[in-house]
Design a protein around this motif. Structure first.
Motif, PDB file in Angstrom:
ATOM      1  N   ALA A  78     -19.833 -18.510  -9.777  1.00 58.98           N
ATOM      2  CA  ALA A  78     -19.526 -19.555  -8.794  1.00 58.98           C
ATOM      3  C   ALA A  78     -20.656 -19.586  -7.767  1.00 58.98           C
ATOM      4  O   ALA A  78     -21.441 -18.640  -7.663  1.00 58.98           O
ATOM      5  CB  ALA A  78     -18.185 -19.293  -8.109  1.00 58.98           C
ATOM      6  N   PHE A  79     -20.719 -20.670  -7.000  1.00 55.67           N
ATOM      7  CA  PHE A  79     -21.844 -20.803  -6.063  1.00 55.67           C
ATOM      8  C   PHE A  79     -21.835 -19.722  -4.991  1.00 55.67           C
ATOM      9  O   PHE A  79     -22.839 -19.477  -4.341  1.00 55.67           O
ATOM     10  CB  PHE A  79     -21.848 -22.199  -5.420  1.00 55.67           C
ATOM     11  N   LYS A  80     -20.697 -19.050  -4.814  1.00 50.50           N
ATOM     12  CA  LYS A  80     -20.597 -18.009  -3.796  1.00 50.50           C
ATOM     13  C   LYS A  80     -21.643 -16.903  -4.000  1.00 50.50           C
ATOM     14  O   LYS A  80     -22.067 -16.263  -3.042  1.00 50.50           O
ATOM     15  CB  LYS A  80     -19.197 -17.364  -3.802  1.00 50.50           C
ATOM     16  N   ASP A  81     -22.066 -16.702  -5.266  1.00 51.87           N
ATOM     17  CA  ASP A  81     -23.073 -15.672  -5.536  1.00 51.87           C
ATOM     18  C   ASP A  81     -24.394 -15.947  -4.814  1.00 51.87           C
ATOM     19  O   ASP A  81     -25.112 -15.013  -4.462  1.00 51.87           O
ATOM     20  CB  ASP A  81     -23.368 -15.602  -7.051  1.00 51.87           C
ATOM     21  N   GLY A 112     -10.419 -17.003  -4.240  1.00 52.87           N
ATOM     22  CA  GLY A 112     -10.664 -16.788  -5.663  1.00 52.87           C
ATOM     23  C   GLY A 112     -12.087 -16.382  -6.004  1.00 52.87           C
ATOM     24  O   GLY A 112     -12.302 -15.435  -6.741  1.00 52.87           O
ATOM     25  N   ASP A 113     -13.072 -17.093  -5.469  1.00 51.78           N
ATOM     26  CA  ASP A 113     -14.448 -16.843  -5.883  1.00 51.78           C
ATOM     27  C   ASP A 113     -15.249 -15.973  -4.917  1.00 51.78           C
ATOM     28  O   ASP A 113     -16.111 -15.206  -5.338  1.00 51.78           O
ATOM     29  CB  ASP A 113     -15.181 -18.180  -6.088  1.00 51.78           C
ATOM     30  N   THR A 114     -14.969 -16.087  -3.632  1.00 54.49           N
ATOM     31  CA  THR A 114     -15.700 -15.282  -2.649  1.00 54.49           C
ATOM     32  C   THR A 114     -15.541 -13.795  -2.944  1.00 54.49           C
ATOM     33  O   THR A 114     -16.499 -13.028  -2.872  1.00 54.49           O
ATOM     34  CB  THR A 114     -15.183 -15.560  -1.222  1.00 54.49           C
ATOM     35  N   THR A 169     -14.981 -29.370  -1.461  1.00 53.24           N
ATOM     36  CA  THR A 169     -14.893 -28.694  -0.163  1.00 53.24           C
ATOM     37  C   THR A 169     -13.542 -28.046   0.094  1.00 53.24           C
ATOM     38  O   THR A 169     -12.499 -28.616  -0.214  1.00 53.24           O
ATOM     39  CB  THR A 169     -15.187 -29.718   0.962  1.00 53.24           C
ATOM     40  N   GLY A 170     -13.592 -26.844   0.667  1.00 53.32           N
ATOM     41  CA  GLY A 170     -12.388 -26.137   1.088  1.00 53.32           C
ATOM     42  C   GLY A 170     -12.525 -25.723   2.543  1.00 53.32           C
ATOM     43  O   GLY A 170     -11.928 -26.290   3.449  1.00 53.32           O
ATOM     44  N   ASN A 171     -13.346 -24.721   2.761  1.00 55.87           N
ATOM     45  CA  ASN A 171     -13.519 -24.159   4.105  1.00 55.87           C
ATOM     46  C   ASN A 171     -14.657 -24.839   4.877  1.00 55.87           C
ATOM     47  O   ASN A 171     -15.035 -24.383   5.944  1.00 55.87           O
ATOM     48  CB  ASN A 171     -13.808 -22.656   3.966  1.00 55.87           C
ATOM     49  N   PHE A 172     -15.231 -25.872   4.307  1.00 58.85           N
ATOM     50  CA  PHE A 172     -16.280 -26.664   4.960  1.00 58.85           C
ATOM     51  C   PHE A 172     -17.583 -25.882   5.147  1.00 58.85           C
ATOM     52  O   PHE A 172     -18.429 -26.233   5.960  1.00 58.85           O
ATOM     53  CB  PHE A 172     -15.789 -27.175   6.333  1.00 58.85           C
ATOM     54  N   GLY A 173     -17.766 -24.800   4.345  1.00 63.29           N
ATOM     55  CA  GLY A 173     -18.982 -24.011   4.496  1.00 63.29           C
ATOM     56  C   GLY A 173     -20.154 -24.631   3.750  1.00 63.29           C
ATOM     57  O   GLY A 173     -21.234 -24.844   4.302  1.00 63.29           O
ATOM     58  N   ASP A 174     -19.912 -24.965   2.476  1.00 62.58           N
ATOM     59  CA  ASP A 174     -20.990 -25.465   1.638  1.00 62.58           C
ATOM     60  C   ASP A 174     -21.497 -26.815   2.161  1.00 62.58           C
ATOM     61  O   ASP A 174     -22.705 -27.042   2.269  1.00 62.58           O
ATOM     62  CB  ASP A 174     -20.458 -25.609   0.205  1.00 62.58           C
ATOM     63  N   VAL A 175     -20.594 -27.692   2.495  1.00 62.88           N
ATOM     64  CA  VAL A 175     -21.010 -29.021   2.955  1.00 62.88           C
ATOM     65  C   VAL A 175     -21.645 -28.918   4.348  1.00 62.88           C
ATOM     66  O   VAL A 175     -22.563 -29.672   4.687  1.00 62.88           O
ATOM     67  CB  VAL A 175     -19.835 -30.035   2.907  1.00 62.88           C
ATOM     68  N   PRO A 181      -8.016 -23.863  -7.282  1.00 63.26           N
ATOM     69  CA  PRO A 181      -7.472 -22.935  -6.283  1.00 63.26           C
ATOM     70  C   PRO A 181      -8.470 -22.543  -5.198  1.00 63.26           C
ATOM     71  O   PRO A 181      -8.054 -22.204  -4.087  1.00 63.26           O
ATOM     72  CB  PRO A 181      -7.057 -21.708  -7.116  1.00 63.26           C
ATOM     73  N   SER A 182      -9.764 -22.587  -5.504  1.00 63.31           N
ATOM     74  CA  SER A 182     -10.737 -22.168  -4.497  1.00 63.31           C
ATOM     75  C   SER A 182     -10.804 -23.149  -3.336  1.00 63.31           C
ATOM     76  O   SER A 182     -11.474 -22.894  -2.344  1.00 63.31           O
ATOM     77  CB  SER A 182     -12.121 -22.033  -5.128  1.00 63.31           C
ATOM     78  N   MET A 183     -10.128 -24.275  -3.479  1.00 67.12           N
ATOM     79  CA  MET A 183     -10.104 -25.267  -2.409  1.00 67.12           C
ATOM     80  C   MET A 183      -8.704 -25.481  -1.855  1.00 67.12           C
ATOM     81  O   MET A 183      -8.459 -26.463  -1.153  1.00 67.12           O
ATOM     82  CB  MET A 183     -10.680 -26.593  -2.918  1.00 67.12           C
ATOM     83  N   ALA A 213     -22.105 -28.602  -8.497  1.00 65.82           N
ATOM     84  CA  ALA A 213     -21.201 -27.957  -9.448  1.00 65.82           C
ATOM     85  C   ALA A 213     -20.987 -26.533  -8.969  1.00 65.82           C
ATOM     86  O   ALA A 213     -21.898 -25.710  -9.010  1.00 65.82           O
ATOM     87  CB  ALA A 213     -21.796 -27.978 -10.847  1.00 65.82           C
ATOM     88  N   THR A 214     -19.770 -26.250  -8.490  1.00 62.64           N
ATOM     89  CA  THR A 214     -19.558 -25.015  -7.739  1.00 62.64           C
ATOM     90  C   THR A 214     -19.086 -23.836  -8.572  1.00 62.64           C
ATOM     91  O   THR A 214     -19.179 -22.697  -8.127  1.00 62.64           O
ATOM     92  CB  THR A 214     -18.568 -25.265  -6.586  1.00 62.64           C
ATOM     93  N   ALA A 215     -18.542 -24.098  -9.760  1.00 60.93           N
ATOM     94  CA  ALA A 215     -18.106 -22.964 -10.596  1.00 60.93           C
ATOM     95  C   ALA A 215     -18.285 -23.279 -12.076  1.00 60.93           C
ATOM     96  O   ALA A 215     -18.304 -24.441 -12.485  1.00 60.93           O
ATOM     97  CB  ALA A 215     -16.642 -22.620 -10.320  1.00 60.93           C
ATOM     98  N   HIS A 216     -18.409 -22.235 -12.866  1.00 63.91           N
ATOM     99  CA  HIS A 216     -18.487 -22.353 -14.321  1.00 63.91           C
ATOM    100  C   HIS A 216     -17.067 -22.650 -14.844  1.00 63.91           C
ATOM    101  O   HIS A 216     -16.107 -22.023 -14.407  1.00 63.91           O
ATOM    102  CB  HIS A 216     -19.007 -21.027 -14.893  1.00 63.91           C
TER     103      HIS A 216
HETATM  104  C1  LIG Z   1     -15.363 -21.739  -2.311  1.00 61.22           C
HETATM  105  C2  LIG Z   1     -15.396 -22.821  -3.304  1.00 61.22           C
HETATM  106  C3  LIG Z   1     -15.410 -24.169  -2.928  1.00 61.22           C
HETATM  107  C4  LIG Z   1     -15.304 -24.602  -1.490  1.00 61.22           C
HETATM  108  O1  LIG Z   1     -16.416 -24.264  -0.716  1.00 61.22           O
HETATM  109  P1  LIG Z   1     -16.303 -24.230   0.884  1.00 61.22           P
HETATM  110  O2  LIG Z   1     -17.610 -23.694   1.338  1.00 61.22           O
HETATM  111  O3  LIG Z   1     -15.161 -23.327   1.203  1.00 61.22           O
HETATM  112  O4  LIG Z   1     -16.045 -25.630   1.331  1.00 61.22           O
HETATM  113  C5  LIG Z   1     -15.519 -25.117  -3.928  1.00 61.22           C
HETATM  114  N1  LIG Z   1     -15.569 -24.773  -5.228  1.00 61.22           N
HETATM  115  C6  LIG Z   1     -15.549 -23.487  -5.623  1.00 61.22           C
HETATM  116  C7  LIG Z   1     -15.601 -23.186  -7.084  1.00 61.22           C
HETATM  117  C8  LIG Z   1     -15.471 -22.467  -4.689  1.00 61.22           C
HETATM  118  O5  LIG Z   1     -15.443 -21.189  -5.094  1.00 61.22           O
END
Ligand SMILES: *Cc1c(COP(=O)(O)O)cnc(C)c1O
Length: 457
Positions: A109-112, A141-143, A252-258, A304-306, A403-406
């Motif tokens: 996931a992009f968290k890496d 889930g991904d963090t 977007t979930g926690n508004f970090g990436d955007v 679920p990550s959002m 694309a944030t996750a596989h």
């Molecule tokens: C964390 C996550 C998001 C949301 O990113 P935020 O920075 O929290 O907005 C979207 N997609 C995936 C797969 C994530 O793991």
């Protein structure tokens, strides 16, 4: 570079300070006092850089004298050597679909992208200081998996990861709970992600507790994560062959990436719009489209990550919209806590200059996965599908979707949509047969604190 807090614009802290703290003492989020804006010539000079060199240039602006540029470059290199793509990220263009794949790191996931760097920042810091650190982090889930991979086996540092019990995908869970390193502690909380995040915030706020265990945080409020993510917005712009402004659609979930994209724009990258794409937990869509920032109950979805209602990083945007006025932010955060906040007309106009928003329901997400597979022969994960679907809804082209996750992290959703099984990559298949280790806790601060106290460094 000096930093202040969204709830106290009088303080002045170094990068090292704010990196280790994560959250400011009074509960605010850290921001640099000034944001460097690149001139056109400076942007041009970054254009041909490799991902690692670009990352070094951009991140060094924010890290000040935390480490020399040469050291930073080594840290960056080491961090991204764990990725399967040479360029770390991969831009995929098929007809009118433009996808920036961010999931080629060790936990898919992009968290890496940010977390690998952060793990090595800690290691670097601890090599120079005789401290011990305990990281406590909440994950949707991904963090968690990304943080565990980044911290596993490192000396003088423990990590405690809180995930919402039975509310993440089994693959997401197994990526965390099958790790055998002694410095990893997995905790399932009977509650949702917001509950987990709340517990972490309360532990931070308890100064005697957080001091006693030398607590540190790597949630998406940590500024180091934001700056690491800003890099790929630049990289992508330089790889798209035209000189027009670029727009991004961001699940977007926690508004970090955007928010990292917004930072790139503030730094002079010619970004037109940032499209905030949400699932049915649509508080940000309501806020950005009509000013309504009211939290509902968190809904469980196939992304679920959002599944988040309290988008922590939104506070950073509010602070900047309200001209760095921390008194105003303190007021607003009280209103948000009481669930009675609306954006006023002026603030809304300002936000809409940079942001658009859309939201997708479960059926629409499955439909998008199916259509993308049919039309482009690409399997996308449910989070990425939200980014793609949001662009469809606003009827615009030329957006790059992050694309944030596989897709293999969400096999059930994929199967539901296209009746195909997506396998884990070979090097990860092993996790499916390994013994999992995690403790289940009630949503109860005191018992959690005593568990952590007993197991901390
Ligand atoms: C964390 C996550 C998001 C949301 O990113 P935020 O920075 O929290 O907005 C979207 N997609 C995936 C797969 C994530 O793991």
């Amino acid at each position: 570079m000096e930093y202040f807090s969204t709830r106290n614009n009088h303080i002045s802290l170094s990068f090292e300070n704010i990196f280790l703290k994560g959250l400011s003492d009074e509960g605010g989020l850290f921001l640099p006092k000034k944001i460097k804006k690149f001139s056109n010539n400076e942007l041009l000079s970054l254009k041909e850089l490799s991902y690692e060199d670009l990352a070094t240039e951009i991140i060094s602006i924010f890290t000040g004298n935390f480490c020399s540029k040469k050291q930073l470059k080594e840290i960056v290199k080491k961090s991204y050597s764990t990725f399967s793509e040479k360029d770390v990220v991969k831009l995929r263009k098929i007809d009118d679909l433009q996808i920036l794949e961010l999931f080629h790191g060790p936990t898919l996931a992009f968290k890496d992208v940010a977390m690998q760097l952060i793990g090595n920042f800690y290691e670097y810091f601890l090599s120079k200081n005789s401290n011990k650190i305990n990281i406590i982090v909440a994950t949707s889930g991904d963090t968690g998996a990304a943080a565990i991979d980044a911290i596993k086996g490192k000396e003088n540092i423990n990590i405690f990861v809180l995930h919402p019990h039975n509310k993440i995908s089994p693959v997401q869970r197994m990526l965390m709970t099958t790790n055998k390193s002694k410095n990893i502690f997995n905790i399932a909380i009977n509650g949702n992600f917001d509950d987990c995040q709340n517990l972490v915030k309360q532990m931070f706020a308890d100064r005697s507790f957080s001091k006693a265990i030398n607590m540190s945080g790597v949630n998406s409020i940590n500024w180091a994560r934001i700056i690491a993510q800003t890099v790929y917005y630049f990289f992508c712009y330089f790889r798209i062959e035209n000189n027009e402004k670029i727009s991004f659609s961001v699940p977007t979930g926690n508004f970090g990436d955007v928010y990292a994209g917004y930072l790139a724009k503030k730094m002079g990258l010619p970004i037109d719009k940032l499209l905030v794409a949400t699932n049915e937990n649509d508080i940000l869509h309501r806020a950005i489209s009509k000013g309504d920032y009211k939290a509902n109950q968190v809904k469980e979805t196939i992304s679920p990550s959002m599944d988040i209602q309290v988008a922590s990083n939104f506070e950073r945007l509010l602070f900047q919209i309200y001209d760095n006025n921390s008194e105003k932010i303190i007021e607003i955060m009280k209103d948000i806590k009481n669930n009675e906040f609306n954006l006023d007309e002026i603030a809304l106009k300002k936000i809409q200059k940079d942001f658009l928003s859309e939201s997708l329901n479960e059926k629409e997400i499955l439909e998008i996965i199916k259509n993308v597979y049919k039309n482009y022969k690409v399997v996308i994960d449910p989070h990425t599908a939200i980014g793609v679907g949001a662009v469809k809804k606003i009827k615009k082209n030329n957006f790059v979707v992050l694309a944030t996750a596989h897709p293999c992290k969400f096999p059930n959703a994929i199967f539901k949509s296209i009746e195909k099984k997506v396998d884990l990559p070979n090097h990860l298949k092993g996790i499916l047969n390994q013994k999992e280790e995690y403790k289940v806790f009630q949503n109860d601060l005191e018992s959690l604190k005593s568990y952590i106290k007993n197991n901390c460094k």
